[in-house]
Design a protein around this motif. Structure first.
Motif, PDB file in Angstrom:
ATOM      1  N   ASP A   1      16.231 -20.773  36.188  1.00 11.05           N
ATOM      2  CA  ASP A   1      15.519 -20.991  34.927  1.00 11.05           C
ATOM      3  C   ASP A   1      15.333 -19.683  34.164  1.00 11.05           C
ATOM      4  O   ASP A   1      15.518 -19.629  32.951  1.00 11.05           O
ATOM      5  CB  ASP A   1      14.156 -21.639  35.174  1.00 11.05           C
ATOM      6  N   GLN A   2      14.958 -18.632  34.877  1.00  5.97           N
ATOM      7  CA  GLN A   2      14.793 -17.327  34.226  1.00  5.97           C
ATOM      8  C   GLN A   2      16.105 -16.850  33.614  1.00  5.97           C
ATOM      9  O   GLN A   2      16.130 -16.355  32.487  1.00  5.97           O
ATOM     10  CB  GLN A   2      14.310 -16.282  35.233  1.00  5.97           C
ATOM     11  N   LEU A   3      17.182 -16.991  34.374  1.00  4.64           N
ATOM     12  CA  LEU A   3      18.494 -16.560  33.870  1.00  4.64           C
ATOM     13  C   LEU A   3      18.929 -17.395  32.667  1.00  4.64           C
ATOM     14  O   LEU A   3      19.530 -16.874  31.724  1.00  4.64           O
ATOM     15  CB  LEU A   3      19.539 -16.627  34.983  1.00  4.64           C
ATOM     16  N   ALA A   4      18.609 -18.683  32.679  1.00  2.00           N
ATOM     17  CA  ALA A   4      18.975 -19.560  31.556  1.00  2.00           C
ATOM     18  C   ALA A   4      18.209 -19.169  30.293  1.00  2.00           C
ATOM     19  O   ALA A   4      18.750 -19.266  29.180  1.00  2.00           O
ATOM     20  CB  ALA A   4      18.708 -21.019  31.922  1.00  2.00           C
ATOM     21  N   ARG A   5      16.967 -18.733  30.442  1.00  2.00           N
ATOM     22  CA  ARG A   5      16.145 -18.339  29.283  1.00  2.00           C
ATOM     23  C   ARG A   5      16.473 -16.930  28.792  1.00  2.00           C
ATOM     24  O   ARG A   5      16.199 -16.593  27.643  1.00  2.00           O
ATOM     25  CB  ARG A   5      14.660 -18.388  29.647  1.00  2.00           C
ATOM     26  N   TYR A   6      17.039 -16.116  29.648  1.00  2.00           N
ATOM     27  CA  TYR A   6      17.249 -14.711  29.311  1.00  2.00           C
ATOM     28  C   TYR A   6      18.385 -14.557  28.305  1.00  2.00           C
ATOM     29  O   TYR A   6      19.473 -15.099  28.485  1.00  2.00           O
ATOM     30  CB  TYR A   6      17.546 -13.899  30.574  1.00  2.00           C
ATOM     31  N   ASP A   7      18.113 -13.801  27.260  1.00  2.00           N
ATOM     32  CA  ASP A   7      19.113 -13.571  26.221  1.00  2.00           C
ATOM     33  C   ASP A   7      19.227 -12.060  26.014  1.00  2.00           C
ATOM     34  O   ASP A   7      18.222 -11.353  26.013  1.00  2.00           O
ATOM     35  CB  ASP A   7      18.677 -14.252  24.923  1.00  2.00           C
ATOM     36  N   THR A   8      20.426 -11.591  25.861  1.00  2.00           N
ATOM     37  CA  THR A   8      20.644 -10.166  25.662  1.00  2.00           C
ATOM     38  C   THR A   8      21.667  -9.944  24.556  1.00  2.00           C
ATOM     39  O   THR A   8      22.568 -10.754  24.366  1.00  2.00           O
ATOM     40  CB  THR A   8      21.118  -9.497  26.970  1.00  2.00           C
TER      41      THR A   8
ATOM     42  N   HIS B   1      25.470  -6.250  44.443  1.00  2.00           N
ATOM     43  CA  HIS B   1      24.085  -6.647  44.223  1.00  2.00           C
ATOM     44  C   HIS B   1      23.993  -7.274  42.845  1.00  2.00           C
ATOM     45  O   HIS B   1      24.487  -6.704  41.863  1.00  2.00           O
ATOM     46  CB  HIS B   1      23.153  -5.443  44.283  1.00  2.00           C
ATOM     47  N   ILE B   2      23.382  -8.422  42.799  1.00  2.00           N
ATOM     48  CA  ILE B   2      23.035  -9.061  41.533  1.00  2.00           C
ATOM     49  C   ILE B   2      21.577  -8.673  41.316  1.00  2.00           C
ATOM     50  O   ILE B   2      20.671  -9.274  41.882  1.00  2.00           O
ATOM     51  CB  ILE B   2      23.218 -10.589  41.613  1.00  2.00           C
ATOM     52  N   ASP B   3      21.368  -7.608  40.558  1.00  2.00           N
ATOM     53  CA  ASP B   3      20.042  -7.017  40.442  1.00  2.00           C
ATOM     54  C   ASP B   3      19.290  -7.607  39.255  1.00  2.00           C
ATOM     55  O   ASP B   3      19.702  -7.465  38.102  1.00  2.00           O
ATOM     56  CB  ASP B   3      20.163  -5.494  40.295  1.00  2.00           C
ATOM     57  N   ILE B   4      18.171  -8.258  39.567  1.00  2.00           N
ATOM     58  CA  ILE B   4      17.296  -8.860  38.562  1.00  2.00           C
ATOM     59  C   ILE B   4      16.155  -7.866  38.349  1.00  2.00           C
ATOM     60  O   ILE B   4      15.434  -7.535  39.282  1.00  2.00           O
ATOM     61  CB  ILE B   4      16.748 -10.220  39.044  1.00  2.00           C
ATOM     62  N   ARG B   5      16.010  -7.400  37.125  1.00  2.00           N
ATOM     63  CA  ARG B   5      15.086  -6.302  36.830  1.00  2.00           C
ATOM     64  C   ARG B   5      13.954  -6.762  35.924  1.00  2.00           C
ATOM     65  O   ARG B   5      14.168  -7.501  34.968  1.00  2.00           O
ATOM     66  CB  ARG B   5      15.851  -5.163  36.157  1.00  2.00           C
ATOM     67  N   TYR B   6      12.760  -6.258  36.253  1.00  2.00           N
ATOM     68  CA  TYR B   6      11.561  -6.595  35.499  1.00  2.00           C
ATOM     69  C   TYR B   6      10.925  -5.320  34.968  1.00  2.00           C
ATOM     70  O   TYR B   6      11.026  -4.259  35.585  1.00  2.00           O
ATOM     71  CB  TYR B   6      10.560  -7.344  36.390  1.00  2.00           C
TER      72      TYR B   6
END
Length: 183
Positions: free
Chosen positions: A8-15, A131-136
């Motif tokens: 869900d987070q990845l679907a909402r994330y826009d860059t 690594h698929i790095d998810i950053r906050y």
């Protein structure tokens, strides 16, 4: 499905960064098709989480000189089965910077950056993987002590304008650019 929150987070994330947009798409596909991606043993890739630590004025970033990798990085690490990437990122930030949890503030619930990179493991027996790095984004007062831990030679506040002298990777350049745009 334990991957729903991350998906869900990845679907909402826009860059607006084309390389990062490709990473987000690859991450979504990989996480959706690999249930064990939260474990470091999962190859050829697995998720990790990290934090981009800024001071309140967004003029400095907290980086660590990683002992094993001998390079300057943002705090982060493996999920080790935890599917809550925010919690993993927060835990790694506290552990690796030595900053007390009450001084670490997650800035929003959304992803700050996504990167996919080959590991830099110096150990000869280490299997090459990604690594698929998810950053906050995390905020810490730069007056609070950051003693680090045994994983780093040093933890240091670095002015945003100087970060690329310590790490000029494409993903670091992208996070520096995002930081400058916040100011």
């Amino acid at each position: 499905m334990h991957r729903c929150d991350l998906l869900d987070q990845l679907a909402r994330y826009d860059t607006r960064y084309l390389d990062e947009a490709a990473f987000v798409q690859r991450a979504r596909q990989f996480v959706a098709t690999h249930p064990d991606t939260f474990y470091r043993e999962h190859l050829p890739a697995h998720v990790s989480a990290s934090t981009w630590v800024v001071n309140p004025s967004r003029t400095a970033v907290l980086l660590m000189h990683h002992k094993k990798l001998d390079c300057w990085l943002q705090p982060g690490g493996h999920a080790d089965g935890d599917t809550d990437m925010r919690a993993v990122a927060f835990k790694e930030c506290v552990e690796e910077t030595g900053v007390s949890p009450e001084h670490v503030r997650l800035v929003g619930d959304e992803i700050f950056d996504v990167d996919i990179h080959a590991t830099q493991e110096p150990h000869p027996d280490a299997m090459p993987h990604h690594h698929i790095d998810i950053r906050y984004l995390v905020e810490v007062d730069d007056n609070v002590p950051a003693p680090g831990n045994e994983e780093s030679f040093e933890v240091r506040w670095v002015p945003v304008s100087m970060v690329t002298r310590l790490n000029n990777s494409r993903s670091t350049l992208r996070m520096v650019d995002k930081t400058r745009k916040m100011r």
